[in-house]
Scaffold this motif. Structure first.
Motif, PDB file in Angstrom:
ATOM      1  N   GLY A 113     -23.513  90.314 -25.897  1.00  0.00           N
ATOM      2  CA  GLY A 113     -23.322  90.031 -24.481  1.00  0.00           C
ATOM      3  C   GLY A 113     -24.612  90.054 -23.686  1.00  0.00           C
ATOM      4  N   LEU A 114     -25.714  89.721 -24.337  1.00  0.00           N
ATOM      5  CA  LEU A 114     -27.037  89.778 -23.715  1.00  0.00           C
ATOM      6  C   LEU A 114     -27.437  88.391 -23.222  1.00  0.00           C
ATOM      7  CD1 LEU A 114     -29.646  91.623 -23.343  1.00  0.00           C
ATOM      8  CD2 LEU A 114     -30.434  90.590 -25.484  1.00  0.00           C
ATOM      9  N   GLN A 115     -27.985  88.310 -22.015  1.00  0.00           N
ATOM     10  CA  GLN A 115     -28.407  87.026 -21.457  1.00  0.00           C
ATOM     11  C   GLN A 115     -29.921  86.989 -21.279  1.00  0.00           C
ATOM     12  OE1 GLN A 115     -26.179  85.607 -18.110  1.00  0.00           O
ATOM     13  NE2 GLN A 115     -27.677  84.071 -17.550  1.00  0.00           N
ATOM     14  N   LEU A 116     -30.547  85.902 -21.730  1.00  0.00           N
ATOM     15  CA  LEU A 116     -31.973  85.686 -21.515  1.00  0.00           C
ATOM     16  C   LEU A 116     -32.174  85.148 -20.106  1.00  0.00           C
ATOM     17  CD1 LEU A 116     -34.658  85.857 -23.174  1.00  0.00           C
ATOM     18  CD2 LEU A 116     -34.432  83.389 -23.515  1.00  0.00           C
ATOM     19  N   VAL A 117     -33.002  85.842 -19.303  1.00  0.00           N
ATOM     20  CA  VAL A 117     -33.138  85.466 -17.895  1.00  0.00           C
ATOM     21  C   VAL A 117     -34.556  85.053 -17.517  1.00  0.00           C
ATOM     22  CG1 VAL A 117     -31.186  86.894 -17.144  1.00  0.00           C
ATOM     23  CG2 VAL A 117     -33.502  87.888 -17.196  1.00  0.00           C
ATOM     24  N   GLY A 118     -35.498  85.053 -18.455  1.00  0.00           N
ATOM     25  CA  GLY A 118     -36.852  84.649 -18.103  1.00  0.00           C
ATOM     26  C   GLY A 118     -37.832  84.926 -19.220  1.00  0.00           C
ATOM     27  N   GLY A 119     -39.114  84.735 -18.922  1.00  0.00           N
ATOM     28  CA  GLY A 119     -40.162  84.986 -19.905  1.00  0.00           C
ATOM     29  C   GLY A 119     -41.352  84.076 -19.697  1.00  0.00           C
ATOM     30  N   ASP A 120     -42.094  83.826 -20.777  1.00  0.00           N
ATOM     31  CA  ASP A 120     -43.285  82.995 -20.690  1.00  0.00           C
ATOM     32  C   ASP A 120     -43.594  82.432 -22.064  1.00  0.00           C
ATOM     33  OD1 ASP A 120     -45.462  81.763 -19.518  1.00  0.00           O
ATOM     34  OD2 ASP A 120     -46.782  83.502 -19.698  1.00  0.00           O
ATOM     35  N   THR A 121     -44.271  81.298 -22.103  1.00  0.00           N
ATOM     36  CA  THR A 121     -44.710  80.699 -23.367  1.00  0.00           C
ATOM     37  C   THR A 121     -46.163  80.269 -23.226  1.00  0.00           C
ATOM     38  OG1 THR A 121     -43.942  78.495 -22.672  1.00  0.00           O
ATOM     39  CG2 THR A 121     -42.421  79.834 -23.979  1.00  0.00           C
ATOM     40  N   THR A 122     -46.911  80.395 -24.328  1.00  0.00           N
ATOM     41  CA  THR A 122     -48.296  79.953 -24.325  1.00  0.00           C
ATOM     42  C   THR A 122     -48.737  79.668 -25.748  1.00  0.00           C
ATOM     43  OG1 THR A 122     -50.534  80.498 -23.535  1.00  0.00           O
ATOM     44  CG2 THR A 122     -49.275  82.285 -24.558  1.00  0.00           C
ATOM     45  N   ARG A 123     -49.810  78.887 -25.889  1.00  0.00           N
ATOM     46  CA  ARG A 123     -50.389  78.682 -27.197  1.00  0.00           C
ATOM     47  C   ARG A 123     -51.220  79.920 -27.545  1.00  0.00           C
ATOM     48  NH1 ARG A 123     -51.814  74.198 -30.346  1.00  0.00           N
ATOM     49  NH2 ARG A 123     -51.249  72.763 -28.649  1.00  0.00           N
ATOM     50  N   GLY A 124     -50.999  80.462 -28.718  1.00  0.00           N
ATOM     51  CA  GLY A 124     -51.714  81.664 -29.111  1.00  0.00           C
ATOM     52  C   GLY A 124     -51.386  82.042 -30.540  1.00  0.00           C
ATOM     53  N   ASP A 125     -51.730  83.249 -30.899  1.00  0.00           N
ATOM     54  CA  ASP A 125     -51.685  83.678 -32.290  1.00  0.00           C
ATOM     55  C   ASP A 125     -50.525  84.620 -32.559  1.00  0.00           C
ATOM     56  OD1 ASP A 125     -52.399  83.872 -34.921  1.00  0.00           O
ATOM     57  OD2 ASP A 125     -53.997  85.332 -34.593  1.00  0.00           O
ATOM     58  N   TRP A 126     -49.308  84.094 -32.606  1.00  0.00           N
ATOM     59  CA  TRP A 126     -48.135  84.810 -33.097  1.00  0.00           C
ATOM     60  C   TRP A 126     -47.904  86.152 -32.386  1.00  0.00           C
ATOM     61  CZ3 TRP A 126     -44.873  82.135 -35.989  1.00  0.00           C
ATOM     62  CH2 TRP A 126     -45.364  81.064 -36.744  1.00  0.00           C
ATOM     63  N   ALA A 127     -47.424  86.070 -31.162  1.00  0.00           N
ATOM     64  CA  ALA A 127     -47.070  87.275 -30.416  1.00  0.00           C
ATOM     65  C   ALA A 127     -45.724  87.069 -29.739  1.00  0.00           C
ATOM     66  CB  ALA A 127     -48.137  87.606 -29.377  1.00  0.00           C
ATOM     67  N   PHE A 128     -44.886  88.096 -29.789  1.00  0.00           N
ATOM     68  CA  PHE A 128     -43.558  88.046 -29.188  1.00  0.00           C
ATOM     69  C   PHE A 128     -43.338  89.333 -28.401  1.00  0.00           C
ATOM     70  CE2 PHE A 128     -43.538  85.368 -32.840  1.00  0.00           C
ATOM     71  CZ  PHE A 128     -42.752  84.274 -32.511  1.00  0.00           C
ATOM     72  N   ASN A 129     -42.965  89.194 -27.146  1.00  0.00           N
ATOM     73  CA  ASN A 129     -42.673  90.370 -26.338  1.00  0.00           C
ATOM     74  C   ASN A 129     -41.337  90.189 -25.637  1.00  0.00           C
ATOM     75  OD1 ASN A 129     -43.831  92.976 -24.997  1.00  0.00           O
ATOM     76  ND2 ASN A 129     -42.948  91.790 -23.327  1.00  0.00           N
ATOM     77  N   VAL A 130     -40.443  91.142 -25.862  1.00  0.00           N
ATOM     78  CA  VAL A 130     -39.135  91.140 -25.199  1.00  0.00           C
ATOM     79  C   VAL A 130     -39.071  92.339 -24.264  1.00  0.00           C
ATOM     80  CG1 VAL A 130     -36.647  91.441 -25.508  1.00  0.00           C
ATOM     81  CG2 VAL A 130     -37.914  89.925 -27.035  1.00  0.00           C
ATOM     82  N   THR A 131     -38.661  92.096 -23.037  1.00  0.00           N
ATOM     83  CA  THR A 131     -38.288  93.170 -22.122  1.00  0.00           C
ATOM     84  C   THR A 131     -36.776  93.103 -21.968  1.00  0.00           C
ATOM     85  OG1 THR A 131     -40.386  93.144 -20.925  1.00  0.00           O
ATOM     86  CG2 THR A 131     -38.485  94.110 -19.792  1.00  0.00           C
ATOM     87  N   ILE A 132     -36.129  94.199 -22.289  1.00  0.00           N
ATOM     88  CA  ILE A 132     -34.664  94.223 -22.299  1.00  0.00           C
ATOM     89  C   ILE A 132     -34.162  95.203 -21.247  1.00  0.00           C
ATOM     90  CG2 ILE A 132     -34.485  96.032 -24.078  1.00  0.00           C
ATOM     91  CD1 ILE A 132     -32.071  94.427 -25.210  1.00  0.00           C
ATOM     92  N   MET A 133     -33.038  94.866 -20.646  1.00  0.00           N
ATOM     93  CA  MET A 133     -32.413  95.712 -19.625  1.00  0.00           C
ATOM     94  C   MET A 133     -30.951  95.939 -19.987  1.00  0.00           C
ATOM     95  SD  MET A 133     -34.171  93.624 -16.517  1.00  0.00           S
ATOM     96  CE  MET A 133     -34.521  92.257 -17.657  1.00  0.00           C
ATOM     97  N   GLY A 134     -30.507  97.153 -19.806  1.00  0.00           N
ATOM     98  CA  GLY A 134     -29.121  97.494 -20.066  1.00  0.00           C
ATOM     99  C   GLY A 134     -28.624  98.451 -19.002  1.00  0.00           C
ATOM    100  N   GLN A 135     -27.376  98.870 -19.122  1.00  0.00           N
ATOM    101  CA  GLN A 135     -26.834  99.759 -18.097  1.00  0.00           C
ATOM    102  C   GLN A 135     -25.870 100.778 -18.701  1.00  0.00           C
ATOM    103  OE1 GLN A 135     -25.307  96.723 -15.472  1.00  0.00           O
ATOM    104  NE2 GLN A 135     -23.335  96.587 -16.521  1.00  0.00           N
TER     105      GLN A 135
END
Length: 317
Positions: A113-135
């Motif tokens: 039940g998780l929704q993706l609401v934003g982020g960023d993309t760029t050319r670079g060397d294999w990096a992934f960052n998730v910020t997650i929010m719950g309640q």
């Protein structure tokens, strides 16, 4: 494939309707409208190619792990996952790779039940960052600083499998093919214990996810709670076949990458915890006891102390 084609086709188009999301992907920032009586939990994890994963990993496996490690943080707090942002750096946008990655990412997100609401993309060397929010209901979120003397120490699932798979990759051991298959599956696709964590809100005192090694992560609870613990290493759950290797105690106690839950609870909660384990289809094992003497003492089944060469993973070690 161009950046904004990727965002429009594979991210914006996959958004589900959520009454708490006033504005999702496509603007300068998302807008979330919290509900009264709920606390918001926020966590962020970064995975780097060559540090946290091999860059030839299948995109579906990578997507699963990128999100699962963040879901595990919500599980440790007993939180219901709600929203996430994803920022990625990739050498190129290969459409077939992107499609497989996003299909896997959204499959896991939808399952929780998780929704993706934003982020960023760029050319670079294999990096992934998730910020997650719950309640969680206000004031009920599980914390590290709440273990009490006399509590039982529990752990979910099995430990050490992901580390054993890495040792095979590094040619430091050779696992039998069927054993490697099970260990590699645990490494690539950890199972976030979200349902278990939610059920522990009214049963456990303290909790932590096991990401950097059981001994190190349990120590975070002990330090925050100003208590100690005695743990029977032979009781720690793992794949029985791993115990033939001399490194097995190190893998299980300090290997990391398990994404299981370690938690403390009063002895009076044992029956309820076992019922919760059955309901959430998650194995749990009683492995130790919280003590007044600070520090973590590891012993084997005969009572002999177990000494580790190191307690867990350190990004700067």
């Amino acid at each position: 494939m161009k950046e904004f084609d990727f965002i429009k086709q594979y991210l914006v188009a996959r958004q589900d309707k959520d009454e708490q999301v006033v504005l999702g992907i496509g603007d300068d920032a998302a807008i979330i409208r919290p509900q009264a009586g709920l606390d918001i939990h926020i966590s962020s994890d970064m995975l780097l190619g060559g540090r946290h994963f091999f860059t030839d990993v299948k995109p579906a496996d990578l997507a699963h792990k990128v999100l699962a490690v963040n879901l595990s943080d919500m599980a440790a707090m007993g939180a219901t996952p709600k929203w996430a942002t994803l920022s990625v750096a990739l050498p190129q946008l290969d459409e077939a790779w992107v499609r497989a990655f996003c299909d896997s990412l959204f499959a896991l997100a939808d399952a929780h039940g998780l929704q993706l609401v934003g982020g960023d993309t760029t050319r670079g060397d294999w990096a992934f960052n998730v910020t997650i929010m719950g309640q969680t209901p206000q004031g009920l979120g599980l914390r590290r600083a709440a273990a009490e003397v006399g509590d039982d120490v529990w752990v979910s699932g099995r430990l050490g499998l992901a580390c054993a798979a890495l040792y095979d990759h590094w040619n430091e051991v050779h696992l039998d093919d069927d054993v490697f298959t099970m260990c590699e599956a645990a490494r690539l696709r950890p199972q976030a214990r979200v349902a278990l964590g939610q059920g522990l809100l009214t049963l456990a005192h303290a909790a932590q996810d096991v990401s950097d090694g059981f001994a190190q992560d349990l120590q975070h609870i002990l330090t925050a709670s100003q208590v100690g613990a005695v743990v029977n290493v032979d009781a720690l759950p793992t794949l029985p076949e791993l115990k033939q290797y001399e490194q097995w105690q190190q893998w299980v106690c300090a290997g990391g990458d398990d994404y299981e839950l370690v938690f403390t609870a009063p002895a009076t909660a044992r029956e309820a915890i076992m019922a919760l384990a059955a309901d959430s289809q998650t194995a749990v094992t009683l492995v130790g006891k919280i003590t007044a003497d600070t520090g973590l003492k590891l012993i084997d089944a005969s009572g002999e102390e177990v000494v580790l060469t190191h307690k867990g993973f350190d990004h700067f070690e």
